[in-house]
Structures are given as C-alpha cells and as structure tokens.
Design a protein around this motif. Structure first.
Motif, PDB file in Angstrom:
ATOM      1  N   CYS A  38      -5.581   2.344  -7.499  1.00  0.00           N
ATOM      2  CA  CYS A  38      -6.484   3.484  -7.640  1.00  0.00           C
ATOM      3  C   CYS A  38      -6.934   3.606  -9.095  1.00  0.00           C
ATOM      4  CB  CYS A  38      -5.793   4.770  -7.188  1.00  0.00           C
ATOM      5  SG  CYS A  38      -6.840   6.241  -7.355  1.00  0.00           S
ATOM      6  N   MET A  90      -3.195   0.112  -2.979  1.00  0.00           N
ATOM      7  CA  MET A  90      -3.892   0.434  -1.732  1.00  0.00           C
ATOM      8  C   MET A  90      -4.333  -0.849  -1.033  1.00  0.00           C
ATOM      9  SD  MET A  90      -6.465   3.267  -3.345  1.00  0.00           S
ATOM     10  CE  MET A  90      -7.039   2.081  -4.547  1.00  0.00           C
ATOM     11  N   SER A 102      -8.301   2.290   0.836  1.00  0.00           N
ATOM     12  CA  SER A 102      -9.017   2.397  -0.434  1.00  0.00           C
ATOM     13  C   SER A 102     -10.494   2.636  -0.159  1.00  0.00           C
ATOM     14  CB  SER A 102      -8.844   1.125  -1.262  1.00  0.00           C
ATOM     15  OG  SER A 102      -9.527   0.043  -0.667  1.00  0.00           O
ATOM     16  N   TYR A 108      -5.565  -3.422  -4.100  1.00  0.00           N
ATOM     17  CA  TYR A 108      -6.271  -2.621  -5.100  1.00  0.00           C
ATOM     18  C   TYR A 108      -5.330  -1.594  -5.713  1.00  0.00           C
ATOM     19  CZ  TYR A 108     -10.076  -4.414  -2.234  1.00  0.00           C
ATOM     20  OH  TYR A 108     -10.908  -5.223  -1.528  1.00  0.00           O
ATOM     21  N   CYS A 128       0.845  -1.194   0.000  1.00  0.00           N
ATOM     22  CA  CYS A 128       0.000   0.000   0.000  1.00  0.00           C
ATOM     23  C   CYS A 128       0.882   1.246   0.000  1.00  0.00           C
ATOM     24  CB  CYS A 128      -0.900  -0.028   1.240  1.00  0.00           C
ATOM     25  SG  CYS A 128      -1.906   1.451   1.463  1.00  0.00           S
ATOM     26  N   HIS A 149     -12.050   1.679  -7.254  1.00  0.00           N
ATOM     27  CA  HIS A 149     -11.477   2.112  -5.979  1.00  0.00           C
ATOM     28  C   HIS A 149     -10.648   3.374  -6.190  1.00  0.00           C
ATOM     29  CE1 HIS A 149     -12.225  -2.201  -5.526  1.00  0.00           C
ATOM     30  NE2 HIS A 149     -12.441  -1.915  -4.247  1.00  0.00           N
ATOM     31  N   TYR A 150     -10.752   4.311  -5.229  1.00  0.00           N
ATOM     32  CA  TYR A 150      -9.962   5.537  -5.248  1.00  0.00           C
ATOM     33  C   TYR A 150      -9.084   5.602  -4.007  1.00  0.00           C
ATOM     34  CZ  TYR A 150     -12.889   7.574  -8.988  1.00  0.00           C
ATOM     35  OH  TYR A 150     -13.539   7.845 -10.167  1.00  0.00           O
ATOM     36  N   CYS A 151      -7.890   6.165  -4.179  1.00  0.00           N
ATOM     37  CA  CYS A 151      -7.021   6.436  -3.030  1.00  0.00           C
ATOM     38  C   CYS A 151      -7.606   7.634  -2.267  1.00  0.00           C
ATOM     39  CB  CYS A 151      -5.592   6.711  -3.494  1.00  0.00           C
ATOM     40  SG  CYS A 151      -5.375   8.167  -4.544  1.00  0.00           S
TER      41      CYS A 151
END
Length: 72
Positions: A14, A28, A33, A12, A3, A41-43
């Motif tokens: 981003c 992440m 996440s 994951y 991560c 998924h977004y940071c």
C-alpha cells in the motif's frame, strides 16, 4: 509476504502516505489492491479514505493551492 486480507501472495504494498515520508506498506494481492494511479496501489481501508477525501472536494482544494513555477 502474504496479503494482509488473505493467504495469497502480496504482490503490492500500500502506497498511502501515513506521515514522516512513510507509506502504509500493507502487503496486498491483486484482489485486495486498487491502483489509483500508475504504479500507486491502496489497500481497501486507505482507498475508502482517499475516495472520501476526493468526494468531499479536498483534492480540488489542494490542487487550487499549487502555484506554477515561473523561471526568471
């Protein structure tokens, strides 16, 4: 990969678009996440940017510009 915020395994990447058909791809873990849509998924920093865009009405304005396809 680990991560980008901690030493946990980054399960994951981003998915936030950064231009030229590319995404952020920061690795992440579950803790760092946010799933904004199924399998998207977004940071943390891009989640903040997304929320600011939505809160400002940008999403609504963008969706209003969509013209449905009408087959002939």
């Amino acid at each position: 990969p680990h991560c980008h915020k901690c030493a946990q395994v980054g399960d994951y990447l981003c998915d936030y678009p950064v231009g030229d058909w590319k995404t952020c791809d920061a690795p992440m873990c579950d803790d760092h996440s946010s799933e904004v849509a199924p399998e998207i998924h977004y940071c943390e920093s891009h989640l903040k940017m997304w929320n600011e865009f939505v809160d400002s009405g940008g999403l609504k304005k963008s969706l209003e510009n969509i013209v449905p396809y009408k087959p002939k």
